[in-house]
Design a protein around this motif. Structure first.
Motif, PDB file in Angstrom:
ATOM      1  N   LEU A 199     -40.060-107.129 -36.241  1.00 10.17           N
ATOM      2  CA  LEU A 199     -39.551-107.866 -35.093  1.00 10.17           C
ATOM      3  C   LEU A 199     -39.081-106.925 -33.990  1.00 10.17           C
ATOM      4  O   LEU A 199     -39.261-107.218 -32.803  1.00 10.17           O
ATOM      5  N   ARG A 200     -38.496-105.807 -34.353  1.00 11.35           N
ATOM      6  CA  ARG A 200     -38.114-104.822 -33.333  1.00 11.35           C
ATOM      7  C   ARG A 200     -39.350-104.240 -32.650  1.00 11.35           C
ATOM      8  O   ARG A 200     -39.312-103.910 -31.461  1.00 11.35           O
ATOM      9  N   ASP A 201     -40.427-104.137 -33.389  1.00 10.12           N
ATOM     10  CA  ASP A 201     -41.665-103.614 -32.811  1.00 10.12           C
ATOM     11  C   ASP A 201     -42.267-104.558 -31.779  1.00 10.12           C
ATOM     12  O   ASP A 201     -42.820-104.114 -30.772  1.00 10.12           O
ATOM     13  N   TYR A 202     -42.161-105.858 -32.029  1.00 13.63           N
ATOM     14  CA  TYR A 202     -42.922-106.798 -31.221  1.00 13.63           C
ATOM     15  C   TYR A 202     -42.097-107.850 -30.481  1.00 13.63           C
ATOM     16  O   TYR A 202     -42.568-108.399 -29.487  1.00 13.63           O
ATOM     17  N   ALA A 203     -40.887-108.164 -30.972  1.00 10.29           N
ATOM     18  CA  ALA A 203     -40.173-109.297 -30.385  1.00 10.29           C
ATOM     19  C   ALA A 203     -38.789-108.967 -29.852  1.00 10.29           C
ATOM     20  O   ALA A 203     -38.139-109.827 -29.270  1.00 10.29           O
ATOM     21  N   GLY A 204     -38.280-107.787 -30.064  1.00  8.13           N
ATOM     22  CA  GLY A 204     -36.973-107.440 -29.531  1.00  8.13           C
ATOM     23  C   GLY A 204     -35.855-107.697 -30.525  1.00  8.13           C
ATOM     24  O   GLY A 204     -36.045-108.191 -31.634  1.00  8.13           O
ATOM     25  N   MET A 235     -51.481-106.734 -28.861  1.00  3.63           N
ATOM     26  CA  MET A 235     -50.121-106.243 -28.686  1.00  3.63           C
ATOM     27  C   MET A 235     -50.052-104.803 -29.182  1.00  3.63           C
ATOM     28  O   MET A 235     -50.812-104.399 -30.069  1.00  3.63           O
ATOM     29  N   ALA A 236     -49.110-104.051 -28.628  1.00  4.95           N
ATOM     30  CA  ALA A 236     -48.891-102.678 -29.071  1.00  4.95           C
ATOM     31  C   ALA A 236     -47.495-102.581 -29.676  1.00  4.95           C
ATOM     32  O   ALA A 236     -46.511-102.961 -29.031  1.00  4.95           O
ATOM     33  N   PRO A 237     -47.369-102.099 -30.909  1.00  7.51           N
ATOM     34  CA  PRO A 237     -46.034-101.964 -31.511  1.00  7.51           C
ATOM     35  C   PRO A 237     -45.243-100.846 -30.858  1.00  7.51           C
ATOM     36  O   PRO A 237     -45.814 -99.877 -30.347  1.00  7.51           O
ATOM     37  N   ARG A 238     -43.940-100.982 -30.890  1.00  7.35           N
ATOM     38  CA  ARG A 238     -43.100 -99.904 -30.366  1.00  7.35           C
ATOM     39  C   ARG A 238     -43.095 -98.702 -31.309  1.00  7.35           C
ATOM     40  O   ARG A 238     -42.881 -97.576 -30.867  1.00  7.35           O
ATOM     41  N   GLY A 239     -43.288 -98.966 -32.606  1.00 11.48           N
ATOM     42  CA  GLY A 239     -43.398 -97.851 -33.546  1.00 11.48           C
ATOM     43  C   GLY A 239     -42.257 -97.718 -34.531  1.00 11.48           C
ATOM     44  O   GLY A 239     -42.247 -96.797 -35.352  1.00 11.48           O
ATOM     45  N   TYR A 240     -41.294 -98.627 -34.492  1.00 12.89           N
ATOM     46  CA  TYR A 240     -40.130 -98.511 -35.387  1.00 12.89           C
ATOM     47  C   TYR A 240     -40.525 -98.497 -36.868  1.00 12.89           C
ATOM     48  O   TYR A 240     -40.055 -97.667 -37.641  1.00 12.89           O
ATOM     49  N   ARG A 241     -41.409 -99.428 -37.260  1.00 16.36           N
ATOM     50  CA  ARG A 241     -41.704 -99.581 -38.687  1.00 16.36           C
ATOM     51  C   ARG A 241     -42.401 -98.357 -39.260  1.00 16.36           C
ATOM     52  O   ARG A 241     -42.002 -97.819 -40.305  1.00 16.36           O
ATOM     53  N   LEU A 242     -43.435 -97.889 -38.580  1.00 16.81           N
ATOM     54  CA  LEU A 242     -44.177 -96.752 -39.127  1.00 16.81           C
ATOM     55  C   LEU A 242     -43.380 -95.455 -39.041  1.00 16.81           C
ATOM     56  O   LEU A 242     -43.455 -94.619 -39.940  1.00 16.81           O
ATOM     57  N   LEU A 243     -42.597 -95.289 -37.993  1.00 12.37           N
ATOM     58  CA  LEU A 243     -41.788 -94.074 -37.892  1.00 12.37           C
ATOM     59  C   LEU A 243     -40.702 -94.046 -38.975  1.00 12.37           C
ATOM     60  O   LEU A 243     -40.338 -92.975 -39.465  1.00 12.37           O
ATOM     61  N   HIS A 244     -40.201 -95.220 -39.361  1.00 13.46           N
ATOM     62  CA  HIS A 244     -39.208 -95.259 -40.431  1.00 13.46           C
ATOM     63  C   HIS A 244     -39.819 -94.906 -41.783  1.00 13.46           C
ATOM     64  O   HIS A 244     -39.084 -94.632 -42.736  1.00 13.46           O
ATOM     65  N   ARG A 245     -41.131 -94.900 -41.874  1.00 15.04           N
ATOM     66  CA  ARG A 245     -41.778 -94.503 -43.124  1.00 15.04           C
ATOM     67  C   ARG A 245     -41.848 -92.996 -43.283  1.00 15.04           C
ATOM     68  O   ARG A 245     -42.218 -92.509 -44.348  1.00 15.04           O
ATOM     69  N   LEU A 246     -41.524 -92.260 -42.231  1.00 12.45           N
ATOM     70  CA  LEU A 246     -41.481 -90.801 -42.325  1.00 12.45           C
ATOM     71  C   LEU A 246     -40.107 -90.403 -42.860  1.00 12.45           C
ATOM     72  O   LEU A 246     -39.102 -90.525 -42.151  1.00 12.45           O
ATOM     73  N   PHE A 272     -41.318 -92.716 -25.445  1.00  8.49           N
ATOM     74  CA  PHE A 272     -42.743 -93.020 -25.283  1.00  8.49           C
ATOM     75  C   PHE A 272     -43.033 -94.511 -25.144  1.00  8.49           C
ATOM     76  O   PHE A 272     -44.083 -94.883 -24.607  1.00  8.49           O
ATOM     77  N   GLY A 273     -42.170 -95.371 -25.651  1.00  8.13           N
ATOM     78  CA  GLY A 273     -42.315 -96.804 -25.427  1.00  8.13           C
ATOM     79  C   GLY A 273     -43.193 -97.561 -26.390  1.00  8.13           C
ATOM     80  O   GLY A 273     -42.974 -98.740 -26.621  1.00  8.13           O
ATOM     81  N   ALA A 274     -44.214 -96.916 -26.950  1.00  7.83           N
ATOM     82  CA  ALA A 274     -45.131 -97.627 -27.831  1.00  7.83           C
ATOM     83  C   ALA A 274     -45.760 -96.645 -28.817  1.00  7.83           C
ATOM     84  O   ALA A 274     -45.860 -95.442 -28.550  1.00  7.83           O
ATOM     85  N   LEU A 275     -46.199 -97.178 -29.946  1.00  8.60           N
ATOM     86  CA  LEU A 275     -46.775 -96.336 -30.997  1.00  8.60           C
ATOM     87  C   LEU A 275     -48.029 -95.579 -30.548  1.00  8.60           C
ATOM     88  O   LEU A 275     -48.167 -94.392 -30.871  1.00  8.60           O
ATOM     89  N   PRO A 276     -48.977 -96.206 -29.825  1.00  7.78           N
ATOM     90  CA  PRO A 276     -50.165 -95.441 -29.411  1.00  7.78           C
ATOM     91  C   PRO A 276     -49.814 -94.193 -28.608  1.00  7.78           C
ATOM     92  O   PRO A 276     -50.460 -93.142 -28.770  1.00  7.78           O
ATOM     93  N   GLU A 277     -48.786 -94.290 -27.759  1.00  4.95           N
ATOM     94  CA  GLU A 277     -48.390 -93.130 -26.964  1.00  4.95           C
ATOM     95  C   GLU A 277     -47.771 -92.046 -27.852  1.00  4.95           C
ATOM     96  O   GLU A 277     -47.974 -90.852 -27.630  1.00  4.95           O
ATOM     97  N   ILE A 278     -47.019 -92.473 -28.868  1.00  6.85           N
ATOM     98  CA  ILE A 278     -46.428 -91.496 -29.793  1.00  6.85           C
ATOM     99  C   ILE A 278     -47.527 -90.798 -30.586  1.00  6.85           C
ATOM    100  O   ILE A 278     -47.501 -89.584 -30.789  1.00  6.85           O
ATOM    101  N   MET A 279     -48.539 -91.553 -31.023  1.00  6.87           N
ATOM    102  CA  MET A 279     -49.622 -90.979 -31.825  1.00  6.87           C
ATOM    103  C   MET A 279     -50.483 -90.008 -31.030  1.00  6.87           C
ATOM    104  O   MET A 279     -50.996 -89.033 -31.579  1.00  6.87           O
ATOM    105  N   SER A 280     -50.614 -90.269 -29.751  1.00  7.64           N
ATOM    106  CA  SER A 280     -51.462 -89.404 -28.933  1.00  7.64           C
ATOM    107  C   SER A 280     -50.695 -88.243 -28.294  1.00  7.64           C
ATOM    108  O   SER A 280     -51.296 -87.376 -27.656  1.00  7.64           O
TER     109      SER A 280
END
Length: 350
Positions: free
Chosen positions: A236-241, A279-290, A305-313
């Motif tokens: 929900l933090r990734d997509y809905a606030g 939609m583009a996720p903000r990245g909270y869920r996957l980053l918490h897996r690190l 970075f605002g979104a996961l694609p920007e963090i990945m690139s």
């Protein structure tokens, strides 16, 4: 079902759960086909509405409780049911206190519970039931067999929703790696996940009454619901606030399984009701897996970075520009996300 918002009532039900000494005494009263009116509390407020009877101040035992129930008056126990304070007492709560009950014993129990913040138990000899009153709430205790049957049915349903949740979450991870997430994919995770959480709450209500008889059921529901609430929060933090979790939990059960209603209540972007909108996720869920990445660093990365694609690139140098991210942490982020991409590709083709 137990009122979820009433911890005082839950505490009272825990005192009469199977395996407790008080429940043994109540069962003995029912087996003897007697009734009883029992107040759990002997403070001055309780004593102020007591007349007659006699002082005991004796250690509690199921046998003593059963014998004292043969008399017509109420029994006053200590708040933790460890001692019997008085017996054969006449309770005189104020007659102006509203009550919805009809029988004398139950009317008195409801009035006492509404006037004084103590649990009151009414054992009905005619109906062979145990009713617990606390403040304005009443709960009629169910048999262990009935509760176990209901809990088992709930566990079977919870297991099916957990399987759907796990499958949808795996799919969401793969789509996030490919940057092709749609509104429908997000809701496909939220719906079964929230159902798993709600069923766990329902089973938890039964466990309060089951006491020692619910230990195996408790282990099962804890296993089935493990990690679900945390994942829901991150999705929900990734997509809905930030308000998404509250909005989701307030949805009625029928609305929760209606995809457009979930989309609307969460404010997800679905122009012209096109649920395949990307939609583009903000990245909270996957980053918490690190594992080596602390929550404050996750917050800093998402804010930067605002979104996961920007963090990945982002390059190592760009990641290092974030406060708190050094070269080692930057490489950790890049390598960790790269391994997730590889794992996603492998799972897809496998």
């Amino acid at each position: 079902m137990v009122d979820r918002g009433s911890q005082p009532l839950n505490d009272a039900l825990a005192l009469i759960a199977p395996g407790t000494a008080l429940r043994e005494g109540l069962d003995r009263i029912l087996q003897a086909k007697h009734g009883a009116l029992i107040v759990l509390g002997d403070d001055p407020d309780v004593l102020s509405i007591c007349t007659g009877g006699f002082l005991l101040d004796a250690e509690y035992s199921p046998q003593r409780l059963s014998e004292l129930a043969k008399m017509d008056g109420a029994i006053i126990l200590a708040g933790d049911a460890s001692r019997i304070a008085r017996a054969n007492v006449h309770l005189v709560p104020h007659s102006s206190i509203a009550t919805t009950e009809t029988g004398t014993r139950h009317r008195t129990a409801e009035r006492v519970a509404r006037s004084i913040d103590v649990p009151v138990i009414a054992v009905s000899e005619a109906m062979a039931t145990i009713a617990v009153y606390r403040n304005d709430l009443k709960h009629t205790s169910q048999s262990s067999g009935w509760l176990i049957d209901r809990s088992s049915q709930a566990l079977a349903t919870q297991q099916r929703f957990r399987a759907r949740f796990d499958d949808a979450l795996t799919q969401l991870t793969r789509l996030e790696m490919e940057d092709t997430v749609s509104v429908r994919d997000v809701v496909a995770v939220l719906q079964p996940g929230e159902m798993v959480r709600r069923i766990a709450e329902e089973v938890g209500d039964h466990l309060v009454e089951l006491g020692v008889d619910g230990r195996l059921i408790q282990l099962q529901t804890e296993e089935l619901s493990a990690g679900v609430s945390e994942v829901l929060t991150l999705v929900l933090r990734d997509y809905a606030g930030e308000s998404g979790l509250t909005d989701l939990r307030e949805l009625p059960a029928d609305a929760l399984m209606d995809l457009p209603q979930v989309v609307a209540i969460l404010g997800l972007p679905a122009p012209d009701d096109q649920l395949h909108a990307e939609m583009a996720p903000r990245g909270y869920r996957l980053l918490h897996r690190l594992p080596q990445l602390s929550p404050p660093l996750v917050e800093s990365l998402v804010e930067r970075f605002g979104a996961l694609p920007e963090i990945m690139s982002a390059s190592v140098a760009e990641l290092e520009s974030v406060d708190g991210i050094d070269t080692a942490a930057a490489r950790l982020v890049r390598d960790g996300l790269a391994r997730m991409v590889e794992a996603s590709i492998f799972e897809r083709y496998e």
